[in-house]
Design an enzyme around this catalytic site. Structure first.
Site, PDB file in Angstrom:
ATOM      1  N   LEU A   1       0.822  -1.216   0.000  1.00 55.28           N
ATOM      2  CA  LEU A   1       0.000   0.000   0.000  1.00 55.28           C
ATOM      3  C   LEU A   1       0.851   1.259   0.000  1.00 55.28           C
ATOM      4  CD1 LEU A   1      -2.703  -1.124   2.585  1.00 55.28           C
ATOM      5  CD2 LEU A   1      -2.703  -1.385   0.095  1.00 55.28           C
TER       6      LEU A   1
ATOM      7  N   ASP B   1       2.542   7.051  -6.486  1.00 53.77           N
ATOM      8  CA  ASP B   1       2.321   6.820  -5.065  1.00 53.77           C
ATOM      9  C   ASP B   1       2.444   8.106  -4.263  1.00 53.77           C
ATOM     10  OD1 ASP B   1       2.106   4.207  -5.842  1.00 53.77           O
ATOM     11  OD2 ASP B   1       4.007   3.564  -4.964  1.00 53.77           O
TER      12      ASP B   1
END
Length: 388
Positions: free
Chosen positions: A124, A171
């Site tokens: 994640l 990200d």
């Protein structure tokens, strides 16, 4: 973040922090391996991520403590920032200071306490959330003039130039600029962004296959080389500029592998654009088809899935009614699956996956109840501190 963690700062530094910053982790709804091909991605920011607490020092030393690394302490001076071979996590901190010092001379010594609440090893993007949270904390602590896009560039440069990871900017940008209940459509060529609201009738579910990702670095580099080779043979600088028609007309110039790798990138870019429009139009049937088609492309053309991931996706898709779809998310070879599921079906789908996945692959899945939230630079970090 809870009061226990907040008081831990005082335990280590004998005073309370002056600033608390938070930056979220992310999952990508669609657009895999398109970023380094100057294409499109469509991630969301999550309610789990990294907290960074900071206070000023009266010298030029930085002392950073990482709770999740057994409270390891790392210290360095701002005039001598070197790579640390003993504490790899500390290089993300060191890199941020080295890169941010190139933008401003206003940074002095700082005490730092780092804590994350996102699941470890789930892919994640904890490194991006940590670097973005630290930059946001420094911006607030020193009153710097910096927006989320500039912060994301510094965070990416930290990983590229100091840590040594050739990652894209997705990200970092979603961690900085995410918006509540919206996905961010990022053009990786010019960094322009648009937001698409997730339809109210759908809920994001994230399933961890609990298969540890392997071969990611080596296979990532191979895929990147294959894409670059295909682009070169197609006489273009990037697969972003290739259409399906162009690709098919020049198929004979490519190897079979190069053709399939390029077909994934070209078709995935189209799917990102279409999913953004489907969100806008609340076209649930189109959303379902695009999510499922993306996984098939990753499986057959880009070949980055594994049997366990394919099984998990198949179980979810079979459990869904006509509306909804699942796909692998991330770089591949393990990790997580995302699904957009009708809210009325969430409990039932979770029950089916919990029963069937272990029966087939003998591994227990983990199902995360994430919400889609704001990024660090769209979030009032002062509220974090007030709530503690």
């Amino acid at each position: 973040m809870n009061k226990t963690t907040y008081s831990a700062f005082a335990k280590h530094f004998s005073h309370l922090p002056q600033v608390t910053a938070f930056a979220p982790g992310r999952v990508n709804l669609i657009g895999e391996h398109t970023d380094y091909n100057q294409g499109f991605v469509f991630p969301v920011a999550l309610n789990k991520g990294t907290y960074v607490q900071l206070s000023l020092r009266d010298d030029m030393q930085v002392i950073a403590i990482a709770k999740d690394m057994d409270n390891q302490k790392n210290r360095f001076y701002l005039n001598d920032i070197q790579f640390d071979n003993d504490m790899p996590w500390a290089n993300y901190v060191r890199g941020v200071f080295k890169l941010i010092n190139q933008h401003t001379q206003r940074i002095s010594g700082v005490n730092i306490y780092i804590y994350g609440d996102q699941p470890q090893g789930a892919g994640l993007s904890s490194s991006a959330s940590m670097t973005v949270a630290l930059i946001k904390g420094l911006v607030d602590l020193f009153g710097l003039e910096m927006d989320g896009k500039e912060a994301a560039k510094i965070a990416q440069a930290t990983e590229n130039k100091f840590v040594g990871c050739a990652c894209g900017i997705m990200d970092h940008l979603i961690s900085a600029l995410g918006k509540k209940n919206k996905a961010l459509k990022l053009d990786c060529r010019n960094l322009s962004v648009e937001y698409g609201k997730i339809p109210d009738s759908l809920e994001l579910m994230v399933f961890n296959s609990n298969v540890k990702r392997s071969l990611v670095s080596s296979e990532y580099n191979i895929r990147r080389e294959q894409c670059e080779s295909a682009a070169l043979k197609l006489n273009t600088s990037s697969l972003r500029d290739v259409t399906i028609e162009m690709l098919e007309s020049k198929q004979d110039a490519l190897t079979d592998v190069e053709f399939r790798r390029a077909r994934h990138i070209v078709s995935e870019n189209i799917r990102v654009e279409k999913l953004y429009l489907a969100f806008r139009d609340n076209n649930l049937a189109e959303i379902s088809q695009l999510i499922r088609a993306s996984h098939v492309s990753m499986r057959d053309d880009f070949e980055i899935t594994i049997p366990e991931i394919d099984t998990l996706v198949e179980i979810i898709n079979d459990a869904l009614p006509i509306v909804g779809g699942a796909r692998m998310t991330g770089g591949g070879f393990g990790g997580c699956v995302i699904a957009l599921v009708p809210k009325s079906e969430v409990a039932r789908v979770a029950k089916v996956v919990t029963k069937k996945y272990p029966q087939i692959v003998n591994i227990q899945p983990t199902i995360y109840n994430f919400t889609v939230e704001n990024g660090a630079f769209n979030f009032n970090n002062h509220k974090v501190q007030e709530a503690l």
